[in-house]
Motif scaffolding. Sequence first.
Motif, PDB file in Angstrom:
ATOM      1  N   LEU A   1       1.065  -1.257   0.141  1.00 36.24           N
ATOM      2  CA  LEU A   1      -0.088   0.076  -0.101  1.00 36.24           C
ATOM      3  C   LEU A   1       0.918   1.397  -0.033  1.00 36.24           C
ATOM      4  N   TRP A   2       1.823   1.206   0.788  1.00 30.02           N
ATOM      5  CA  TRP A   2       2.820   2.347   0.872  1.00 30.02           C
ATOM      6  C   TRP A   2       3.330   2.625  -0.291  1.00 30.02           C
ATOM      7  N   LEU A   3       3.862   1.521  -1.230  1.00 29.64           N
ATOM      8  CA  LEU A   3       4.838   1.689  -2.600  1.00 29.64           C
ATOM      9  C   LEU A   3       3.501   2.211  -3.276  1.00 29.64           C
ATOM     10  N   ALA A   4       2.590   1.717  -3.477  1.00 27.09           N
ATOM     11  CA  ALA A   4       1.495   2.238  -4.348  1.00 27.09           C
ATOM     12  C   ALA A   4       1.116   3.778  -4.229  1.00 27.09           C
ATOM     13  N   GLY A   5       1.290   4.088  -2.966  1.00 23.71           N
ATOM     14  CA  GLY A   5       1.059   5.516  -2.667  1.00 23.71           C
ATOM     15  C   GLY A   5       2.083   6.289  -3.177  1.00 23.71           C
ATOM     16  N   GLN A   6       3.356   5.576  -3.441  1.00 25.59           N
ATOM     17  CA  GLN A   6       4.446   6.218  -4.224  1.00 25.59           C
ATOM     18  C   GLN A   6       4.348   6.217  -5.636  1.00 25.59           C
ATOM     19  N   GLY A   7       3.411   5.911  -6.112  1.00 24.82           N
ATOM     20  CA  GLY A   7       2.989   5.680  -7.679  1.00 24.82           C
ATOM     21  C   GLY A   7       3.796   4.742  -8.275  1.00 24.82           C
ATOM     22  N   LYS A   8       3.944   3.407  -7.405  1.00 20.70           N
ATOM     23  CA  LYS A   8       4.618   2.572  -8.107  1.00 20.70           C
ATOM     24  C   LYS A   8       3.927   1.391  -8.554  1.00 20.70           C
ATOM     25  N   GLU A   9       4.219   0.472  -9.463  1.00 21.32           N
ATOM     26  CA  GLU A   9       3.359  -0.635  -9.639  1.00 21.32           C
ATOM     27  C   GLU A   9       3.685  -1.881  -8.755  1.00 21.32           C
ATOM     28  N   VAL A  10       2.831  -2.267  -8.305  1.00 23.11           N
ATOM     29  CA  VAL A  10       3.295  -3.402  -6.978  1.00 23.11           C
ATOM     30  C   VAL A  10       2.605  -4.561  -7.255  1.00 23.11           C
ATOM     31  N   THR A  11       3.234  -5.790  -7.019  1.00 21.71           N
ATOM     32  CA  THR A  11       2.505  -7.127  -6.940  1.00 21.71           C
ATOM     33  C   THR A  11       3.131  -7.734  -5.663  1.00 21.71           C
ATOM     34  N   CYS A  12       2.184  -8.191  -5.025  1.00 25.70           N
ATOM     35  CA  CYS A  12       2.518  -8.715  -3.647  1.00 25.70           C
ATOM     36  C   CYS A  12       2.216 -10.347  -3.656  1.00 25.70           C
ATOM     37  N   LEU A  13       3.259 -10.835  -3.425  1.00 25.03           N
ATOM     38  CA  LEU A  13       3.743 -12.359  -3.557  1.00 25.03           C
ATOM     39  C   LEU A  13       3.740 -13.353  -2.501  1.00 25.03           C
ATOM     40  N   PHE A  14       3.115 -14.523  -2.432  1.00 19.38           N
ATOM     41  CA  PHE A  14       2.970 -15.311  -1.435  1.00 19.38           C
ATOM     42  C   PHE A  14       3.164 -16.721  -1.991  1.00 19.38           C
ATOM     43  N   PRO A  15       3.962 -17.785  -1.423  1.00 19.18           N
ATOM     44  CA  PRO A  15       4.310 -19.074  -1.975  1.00 19.18           C
ATOM     45  C   PRO A  15       2.774 -19.996  -1.982  1.00 19.18           C
ATOM     46  N   ASP A  16       2.146 -19.468  -0.939  1.00 21.22           N
ATOM     47  CA  ASP A  16       0.721 -20.032  -1.034  1.00 21.22           C
ATOM     48  C   ASP A  16      -0.477 -19.341  -0.690  1.00 21.22           C
ATOM     49  N   THR A  17      -1.505 -19.722  -0.724  1.00 19.65           N
ATOM     50  CA  THR A  17      -2.638 -19.011  -0.321  1.00 19.65           C
ATOM     51  C   THR A  17      -3.061 -19.088   1.047  1.00 19.65           C
ATOM     52  N   PRO A  18      -3.120 -17.577   1.628  1.00 25.33           N
ATOM     53  CA  PRO A  18      -3.420 -17.262   3.077  1.00 25.33           C
ATOM     54  C   PRO A  18      -4.650 -18.237   3.600  1.00 25.33           C
ATOM     55  N   ALA A  19      -4.498 -18.501   4.686  1.00 22.27           N
ATOM     56  CA  ALA A  19      -6.004 -19.119   5.490  1.00 22.27           C
ATOM     57  C   ALA A  19      -6.877 -18.250   5.332  1.00 22.27           C
ATOM     58  N   ASP A  20      -8.291 -18.728   5.428  1.00 22.38           N
ATOM     59  CA  ASP A  20      -9.250 -17.896   5.413  1.00 22.38           C
ATOM     60  C   ASP A  20      -9.551 -16.913   6.628  1.00 22.38           C
ATOM     61  N   ASN A  21      -9.068 -17.409   7.793  1.00 24.23           N
ATOM     62  CA  ASN A  21      -9.438 -16.574   9.017  1.00 24.23           C
ATOM     63  C   ASN A  21      -8.272 -15.436   8.887  1.00 24.23           C
ATOM     64  N   LEU A  22      -7.224 -15.233   8.012  1.00 26.46           N
ATOM     65  CA  LEU A  22      -6.234 -14.037   7.936  1.00 26.46           C
ATOM     66  C   LEU A  22      -6.629 -13.231   6.764  1.00 26.46           C
ATOM     67  N   LEU A  23      -7.875 -13.546   5.860  1.00 33.42           N
ATOM     68  CA  LEU A  23      -8.103 -12.947   4.478  1.00 33.42           C
ATOM     69  C   LEU A  23      -8.393 -11.480   4.752  1.00 33.42           C
ATOM     70  N   PHE A  24      -9.091 -11.142   5.965  1.00 38.22           N
ATOM     71  CA  PHE A  24      -9.451  -9.939   6.286  1.00 38.22           C
ATOM     72  C   PHE A  24      -8.188  -8.788   6.253  1.00 38.22           C
ATOM     73  N   ILE A  25      -6.936  -9.173   6.553  1.00 37.90           N
ATOM     74  CA  ILE A  25      -5.790  -8.452   6.625  1.00 37.90           C
ATOM     75  C   ILE A  25      -5.502  -8.088   5.182  1.00 37.90           C
TER      76      ILE A  25
END
Length: 347
Positions: free
Chosen positions: A45-69
Motif C-alpha cells: 500500500l505504501w509503495l502504491a502511494g508512491q506511484g509504483k506498480e506493485v505485486t504482492c507475492l506469497f508461496p501459497d494462499t493465506p488461511a481464510d481467517n486471515l484474509l481480512f488483513i
Amino acid sequence: MRMEAVTQEYIRAFRSAVQQSTRIAVVGHTHPDGDALGSCTAMSLWLAGQGKEVTCLFPDTPADNLLFILSPEVKYLCFDADASAAQEAVQACDLLIQLDCNHFSRTEGLEPSLKASTARKILIDHHLNPDRDSFDVVFSTPDISSASELLYWVLKAAEGDTLGPLGLGMTIGTALMAGMTTDTNNFANSVFPSTFQMASELIAAGVNRDALLQQLYNSYRENRVRLMGYMQYEGLKVLPEGAAYMILTKEIMDRFDLREGESEGLVNVPLTIGTVKLSVLLKEDDGHFRVSVRSKKGTSAQQLAVRFFHGGGHENAAGGKLFIGTDIVDADAAETYVMNALKTFLA
Ligand SMILES: [Mn+2]
C-alpha cells in the motif's frame, strides 16, 4: 528494538531504491501468517502511494481467517494458485522487497525465480540468521516484535519525522497492527518498549484495535474450539523432562473438518503448565509433518528446530519439518522421533 537496525544510511538506500524503480515485487514466506500478510500488505500500500506498480507475492494462499488483513487495493499472487503469473511478476520487477522471511528457501516454489532475479533486493525481517548476501539493503534485528513493527519504524523514518503516524494512512496502520498483534500473540511475547510505542501511536492515529481483536480472536468456527479441547484432553503428552507435544494427524483434522490456520495458537497452550518449558506441535501434511516449537525464556525453541526439524526462526518461537520416508519411516514413527528429540535436547 535497537534503533541501529534502521540507520539513516539504510533509509537513504531504501528511498533511492524505491525512487529508481517502477515495478516492485513484495514477497512473504510460505504459509503466510498475520505478520507476513500485515507487513507485505502495508509495504504494498505504501509503495502504491508512491506511484509504483506493485505485486504482492506469497508461496501459497493465506488461511481464510486471515484474509481480512488483505487489502482490495493490492494485487496479490499466490504461487500455488498461479505459478506462472507469480514467476512472471518476479521476472518483471526491478525491485524486490522481502518481508518477515530471512531466506529465499522459505518462499518454497518462488525460490528459483527469486534467486535468478537481477532486480535490486531489500530485506526487512526479524528472524535470526538473515541471508544478508542475497540482498542489497538489509533491515534486520531479532530485538523487535515483528516484521510489521520493523516496517513501521522504517516507513516512519522514510516518511520523515514531520508526518507522524497518520502519514502512514489508516489501512497501512491497521495492517501493521494486525501483524504485530498476531506475532506477539496479543502482547504476550516478544514485546519491547518500541512495540508499545508503535501500538500507542497507531491507536492515537485512529486504528481500531477492538475491531481487530474481534476479527483475530473471536471469529473462529465452532469446529476449531472443539478441536482445541480434544487435543488438550486426548492428544497432549507431557514429559517429566519439562516438555510437551501434540500430534495433529490428518485423521484428526478430517474428523474436525479443520481448515488451514484453525490450529493457530494450539502449540502455546502446553506452556501454560508450570513445569513445561518447551512445546512441540506436529501437523501432518503431504509427505511430512509441519513442526511448530514454542519455549519459555531460557530454553531455545530455535535450537530444537535447527537440530531436529530442519528449521529455525526465533529464540522462543520456531518451526520446521519432519520428513516421512527420510527422518522417519512412516507417519506412525513421528511420536517416537519427537519424544526422543525432546529427551535428547533437554538431557
Ligand atoms: Mn514475523
